[in-house]
Design a protein around this motif. Structure first.
Motif, PDB file in Angstrom:
ATOM      1  N   ASN A  24     -10.203   1.532  -1.065  1.00 50.85           N
ATOM      2  CA  ASN A  24      -9.018   1.407  -1.918  1.00 50.85           C
ATOM      3  C   ASN A  24      -8.618  -0.044  -2.186  1.00 50.85           C
ATOM      4  O   ASN A  24      -7.495  -0.308  -2.582  1.00 50.85           O
ATOM      5  CB  ASN A  24      -7.847   2.172  -1.280  1.00 50.85           C
ATOM      6  CG  ASN A  24      -7.210   3.112  -2.268  1.00 50.85           C
ATOM      7  OD1 ASN A  24      -7.332   2.894  -3.476  1.00 50.85           O
ATOM      8  ND2 ASN A  24      -6.534   4.137  -1.799  1.00 50.85           N
ATOM      9  N   PRO A  48      -0.731  -5.381  -7.956  1.00 49.06           N
ATOM     10  CA  PRO A  48      -1.523  -5.881  -6.832  1.00 49.06           C
ATOM     11  C   PRO A  48      -0.819  -7.028  -6.122  1.00 49.06           C
ATOM     12  O   PRO A  48      -0.196  -7.879  -6.766  1.00 49.06           O
ATOM     13  CB  PRO A  48      -2.798  -6.392  -7.514  1.00 49.06           C
ATOM     14  CG  PRO A  48      -2.345  -6.804  -8.886  1.00 49.06           C
ATOM     15  CD  PRO A  48      -1.219  -5.869  -9.259  1.00 49.06           C
ATOM     16  N   THR A  76      -3.538  -1.455   3.159  1.00 49.16           N
ATOM     17  CA  THR A  76      -4.283  -1.474   1.896  1.00 49.16           C
ATOM     18  C   THR A  76      -5.559  -0.633   1.897  1.00 49.16           C
ATOM     19  O   THR A  76      -6.328  -0.683   0.930  1.00 49.16           O
ATOM     20  CB  THR A  76      -4.609  -2.928   1.509  1.00 49.16           C
ATOM     21  OG1 THR A  76      -5.116  -3.615   2.663  1.00 49.16           O
ATOM     22  CG2 THR A  76      -3.378  -3.654   1.003  1.00 49.16           C
ATOM     23  N   GLY A  77      -5.801   0.108   2.997  1.00 49.08           N
ATOM     24  CA  GLY A  77      -6.785   1.186   2.894  1.00 49.08           C
ATOM     25  C   GLY A  77      -8.257   0.856   3.011  1.00 49.08           C
ATOM     26  O   GLY A  77      -9.081   1.725   2.791  1.00 49.08           O
ATOM     27  N   CYS A  80     -10.121  11.863  12.020  1.00 50.35           N
ATOM     28  CA  CYS A  80      -8.844  11.402  12.568  1.00 50.35           C
ATOM     29  C   CYS A  80      -8.190  10.336  11.691  1.00 50.35           C
ATOM     30  O   CYS A  80      -7.242   9.685  12.135  1.00 50.35           O
ATOM     31  CB  CYS A  80      -9.048  10.851  13.970  1.00 50.35           C
ATOM     32  SG  CYS A  80     -10.115   9.403  14.005  1.00 50.35           S
ATOM     33  N   ALA A  81      -8.696  10.127  10.475  1.00 49.76           N
ATOM     34  CA  ALA A  81      -8.217   9.003   9.665  1.00 49.76           C
ATOM     35  C   ALA A  81      -6.733   9.144   9.319  1.00 49.76           C
ATOM     36  O   ALA A  81      -5.992   8.157   9.272  1.00 49.76           O
ATOM     37  CB  ALA A  81      -9.045   8.883   8.389  1.00 49.76           C
ATOM     38  N   GLY A 135      -0.456   4.509   0.528  1.00 49.73           N
ATOM     39  CA  GLY A 135      -1.144   5.648   1.133  1.00 49.73           C
ATOM     40  C   GLY A 135      -0.246   6.239   2.202  1.00 49.73           C
ATOM     41  O   GLY A 135       0.942   5.882   2.312  1.00 49.73           O
ATOM     42  N   GLY A 193       0.822  -1.209   0.000  1.00 51.97           N
ATOM     43  CA  GLY A 193       0.000   0.000   0.000  1.00 51.97           C
ATOM     44  C   GLY A 193       0.853   1.254   0.000  1.00 51.97           C
ATOM     45  O   GLY A 193       1.850   1.336   0.719  1.00 51.97           O
TER      46      GLY A 193
HETATM   47  C1  LIG Z   1     -11.505  13.053  -0.873  1.00 46.00           C
HETATM   48  C2  LIG Z   1     -11.064  12.571   0.485  1.00 46.00           C
HETATM   49  C3  LIG Z   1     -10.951  13.489   1.529  1.00 46.00           C
HETATM   50  C4  LIG Z   1     -10.541  13.055   2.796  1.00 46.00           C
HETATM   51  N1  LIG Z   1     -10.441  13.971   3.789  1.00 46.00           N
HETATM   52  C5  LIG Z   1     -10.086  13.569   5.027  1.00 46.00           C
HETATM   53  C6  LIG Z   1      -9.988  14.514   6.098  1.00 46.00           C
HETATM   54  O1  LIG Z   1     -10.214  15.715   5.928  1.00 46.00           O
HETATM   55  N2  LIG Z   1      -9.622  14.026   7.317  1.00 46.00           N
HETATM   56  C7  LIG Z   1      -9.350  12.694   7.547  1.00 46.00           C
HETATM   57  O2  LIG Z   1      -9.012  12.316   8.670  1.00 46.00           O
HETATM   58  N3  LIG Z   1      -9.410  11.812   6.544  1.00 46.00           N
HETATM   59  C8  LIG Z   1      -9.783  12.201   5.311  1.00 46.00           C
HETATM   60  N4  LIG Z   1      -9.854  11.284   4.312  1.00 46.00           N
HETATM   61  C9  LIG Z   1      -9.467   9.884   4.587  1.00 46.00           C
HETATM   62  C10 LIG Z   1      -7.953   9.708   4.732  1.00 46.00           C
HETATM   63  O3  LIG Z   1      -7.274  10.496   3.795  1.00 46.00           O
HETATM   64  C11 LIG Z   1      -7.556   8.235   4.566  1.00 46.00           C
HETATM   65  O4  LIG Z   1      -8.200   7.504   5.585  1.00 46.00           O
HETATM   66  C12 LIG Z   1      -6.083   7.963   4.697  1.00 46.00           C
HETATM   67  O5  LIG Z   1      -5.342   8.746   3.802  1.00 46.00           O
HETATM   68  C13 LIG Z   1      -5.903   6.469   4.401  1.00 46.00           C
HETATM   69  O6  LIG Z   1      -4.577   6.147   4.301  1.00 46.00           O
HETATM   70  P1  LIG Z   1      -4.138   4.623   4.171  1.00 46.00           P
HETATM   71  O7  LIG Z   1      -2.668   4.657   3.902  1.00 46.00           O
HETATM   72  O8  LIG Z   1      -4.618   3.826   5.315  1.00 46.00           O
HETATM   73  O9  LIG Z   1      -4.919   4.009   2.908  1.00 46.00           O
HETATM   74  P2  LIG Z   1      -5.047   4.458   1.398  1.00 46.00           P
HETATM   75  O10 LIG Z   1      -4.612   5.850   1.180  1.00 46.00           O
HETATM   76  O11 LIG Z   1      -6.423   4.084   0.987  1.00 46.00           O
HETATM   77  O12 LIG Z   1      -3.995   3.519   0.630  1.00 46.00           O
HETATM   78  C14 LIG Z   1      -4.234   2.174   0.364  1.00 46.00           C
HETATM   79  C15 LIG Z   1      -3.134   1.651  -0.547  1.00 46.00           C
HETATM   80  O13 LIG Z   1      -3.227   0.246  -0.661  1.00 46.00           O
HETATM   81  C16 LIG Z   1      -3.128  -0.137  -2.030  1.00 46.00           C
HETATM   82  N5  LIG Z   1      -3.740  -1.468  -2.177  1.00 46.00           N
HETATM   83  C17 LIG Z   1      -4.984  -1.897  -1.824  1.00 46.00           C
HETATM   84  N6  LIG Z   1      -5.103  -3.225  -2.055  1.00 46.00           N
HETATM   85  C18 LIG Z   1      -3.904  -3.646  -2.565  1.00 46.00           C
HETATM   86  C19 LIG Z   1      -3.390  -4.901  -2.994  1.00 46.00           C
HETATM   87  N7  LIG Z   1      -4.100  -6.033  -2.943  1.00 46.00           N
HETATM   88  N8  LIG Z   1      -2.134  -4.951  -3.463  1.00 46.00           N
HETATM   89  C20 LIG Z   1      -1.350  -3.840  -3.519  1.00 46.00           C
HETATM   90  N9  LIG Z   1      -1.793  -2.628  -3.119  1.00 46.00           N
HETATM   91  C21 LIG Z   1      -3.045  -2.534  -2.644  1.00 46.00           C
HETATM   92  C22 LIG Z   1      -3.800   1.000  -2.765  1.00 46.00           C
HETATM   93  O14 LIG Z   1      -3.454   0.989  -4.124  1.00 46.00           O
HETATM   94  C23 LIG Z   1      -3.210   2.185  -1.984  1.00 46.00           C
HETATM   95  O15 LIG Z   1      -1.902   2.458  -2.406  1.00 46.00           O
HETATM   96  C24 LIG Z   1     -10.252  11.676   3.030  1.00 46.00           C
HETATM   97  C25 LIG Z   1     -10.337  10.753   1.989  1.00 46.00           C
HETATM   98  C26 LIG Z   1     -10.746  11.178   0.724  1.00 46.00           C
HETATM   99  C27 LIG Z   1     -10.839  10.177  -0.402  1.00 46.00           C
END
Ligand SMILES: Cc1cc2nc3c(=O)[nH]c(=O)nc-3n(C[C@H](O)[C@H](O)[C@H](O)COP(=O)(O)OP(=O)(O)OC[C@H]3O[C@@H](n4cnc5c(N)ncnc54)[C@H](O)[C@@H]3O)c2cc1C
Length: 440
Positions: A331, A292, A326-327, A418-419, A29, A27
């Motif tokens: 995602n 993936p 993986t979000g 708080c995400a 993110g 991932g």
């Molecule tokens: C428009 C928008 C506005 C937002 N605003 C806010 C806000 O104001 N405040 C707040 O707290 N949160 C907000 N959020 C939410 C917050 O940004 C996310 O919760 C946070 O960025 C998630 O990060 P993450 O790294 O956990 O996951 P993600 O950013 O979702 O990353 C997941 C990663 O995993 C990868 N992946 C998934 N499955 C696989 C697989 N099988 N193999 C390989 N790769 C895979 C994806 O490609 C991606 O790279 C917002 C979200 C959006 C969409």
């Protein structure tokens, strides 16, 4: 050797095992990128594999740790975590919240995308959205953070571009006025050579890397500066020369200039992602975006590697530790179908789901329910305080797999504000635990 996910595909190629501690991060993110960077800093050999970039490339770019906190944010997090022992903040611990954020901000500074926060009192910033609402994250990219309205009682000028679809300064200024903020709007012509209406934010930002294009805009704004104390622009002020563009405009216009996030994509998230990839590559981490991970390869309760989809033949990579970032549902980290089944595709880990048959319990009756919908707030993986996924009985399922970020259960990503703080805190905690780092 057994596996949990899909059946092996034909024609795999297993890469030879490398020496030393290996971490695979799945991932790209905020959670995955911070985990990878922290592991690299700790001296581990790291491979980051992601299907695509994470949500940061469409979000405003700021870091929400606890948006509703009126006073000291970390004190609020501490109090909240004490009352909610299953919340990811309570599991990771407040030390991880503080260190995860600090670690991210240090990294952002190092790659030339500095983030700012109100270090004086630890309160949230008060930042303007493109609709002219106020949001209260704890940290933001410098250009956006300069728009902090805390204690600001003077006059704002919002600048948009004639004929451009992604930012409406009159609407933002009008909504700010209704909240008692003195704001007015003007529009200027786009720099010469720009396509009009459907110009992509990234194209406009690249144009504004150029001094001539910025001068053309400065020239148009100067007659409107009387009584103006601060100037807001859509967040397109430069791509590669962003900080230069920001200070050039501020100097020439004689007032602090700041950015307001536009419609997606997010340029601050794009710059952050690209620069972090460069940072990781320069430190000899492997970064595979566009691939993936299909399944984990298991030996009893240990994951010894992952199978990665690729054109031609799939690849297998081995590792001592795997960070699953993986979000969640947004995602690909959690998947669903029309029967209401929810599953985690890489390790087939148990997923918390809303109660009820099929999809009957997924949604509230009202679209804009204050708590959001159960499908958003009740879905995710349960983990222990080391971020290891739990089975139905509450015991850790795997010894060396850690789940982090939006994938986790126990918080409401739509209403808790708080995400992003969770992404950073849990990534930090997972790496500190996996690598046995003392500083946690
Ligand atoms: C428009 C928008 C506005 C937002 N605003 C806010 C806000 O104001 N405040 C707040 O707290 N949160 C907000 N959020 C939410 C917050 O940004 C996310 O919760 C946070 O960025 C998630 O990060 P993450 O790294 O956990 O996951 P993600 O950013 O979702 O990353 C997941 C990663 O995993 C990868 N992946 C998934 N499955 C696989 C697989 N099988 N193999 C390989 N790769 C895979 C994806 O490609 C991606 O790279 C917002 C979200 C959006 C969409």
């Amino acid at each position: 050797m057994t596996d949990t996910g899909k059946t092996p595909s034909s024609g795999q190629y297993a890469f030879p095992r490398t020496q030393g501690t290996d971490v695979i991060v799945i991932g790209a993110g905020l959670a995955g990128l911070l985990a990878a960077a922290k592991a690299v800093r700790a001296g581990a050999k790291v491979r980051l594999i992601a299907q695509g970039w994470g949500q940061q490339i469409v979000t405003p770019g700021w870091i929400s740790v606890c948006d509703r906190a009126d006073d000291d944010v970390i004190a609020e997090v501490r109090g909240f975590a004490a009352l909610h022992p299953d919340h990811p903040y309570a599991l990771a611990g407040d030390d991880a919240v503080v260190r995860g954020l600090a670690s991210f901000c240090r990294l952002a500074e190092e790659i030339g995308e500095p983030y700012e926060q109100r270090t004086k009192d630890g309160h949230n910033l008060r930042l303007i959205t493109m609709l002219g609402a106020i949001q209260t994250p704890l940290a933001a990219p410098q250009g956006i953070a300069h728009g902090d309205l805390t204690g600001f009682s003077e006059s704002l000028l919002l600048v948009g571009f004639n004929g451009w679809r992604d930012f409406y300064p009159e609407m933002a200024a009008g909504n700010l006025q209704q909240q008692g903020i003195n704001a007015r709007a003007i529009r200027v012509d786009l720099p010469a050579g720009a396509r009009g209406w459907d110009l992509y934010p990234a194209e406009l930002a690249l144009l504004l890397d150029q001094v001539d294009a910025r001068n053309m805009i400065i020239h148009q704004i100067k007659p409107h500066l009387s009584g103006v104390d601060k100037i807001g622009f859509p967040a397109v002020l430069g791509m590669d020369q962003h900080l230069e563009a920001l200070s050039h405009l501020s100097e020439q216009l004689g007032r602090p200039c700041f950015e307001i996030p536009t419609l997606p994509p997010s340029l601050s998230g794009t710059r952050l992602s690209q620069k972090l990839r460069g940072w990781l590559l320069r430190r000899r981490a492997r970064v595979q975006i566009g691939h993936p991970v299909l399944r984990g390869i298991m030996q009893e309760r240990r994951c010894v590697g992952v199978e990665v989809g690729a054109l031609g033949h799939n690849n297998i990579f081995h590792a001592d530790h795997v960070i699953l970032a993986t979000g969640g549902l947004y995602n690909g980290g959690i998947q669903s179908d029309e029967t209401g089944r929810l599953w985690e595709p890489v390790f087939n880990l148990p997923v918390m789901a809303p109660p009820g048959e099929g999809r009957s319990g997924w949604y509230e009756d009202r679209l804009l329910h204050e708590q959001g919908h159960p499908i958003h707030r009740l879905v995710g993986l349960r983990v222990d305080s080391c971020m290891r996924p739990l089975d139905a009985s509450g015991a850790p399922m795997l010894e060396n797999v850690y789940a982090v970020g939006h994938l986790l259960a126990g918080f409401n990503p739509l209403t808790d504000g708080c995400a992003e703080g969770i992404a950073l805190a849990t990534a930090y905690k997972a790496i500190a635990t996996a690598l046995g780092l003392k500083k946690i």
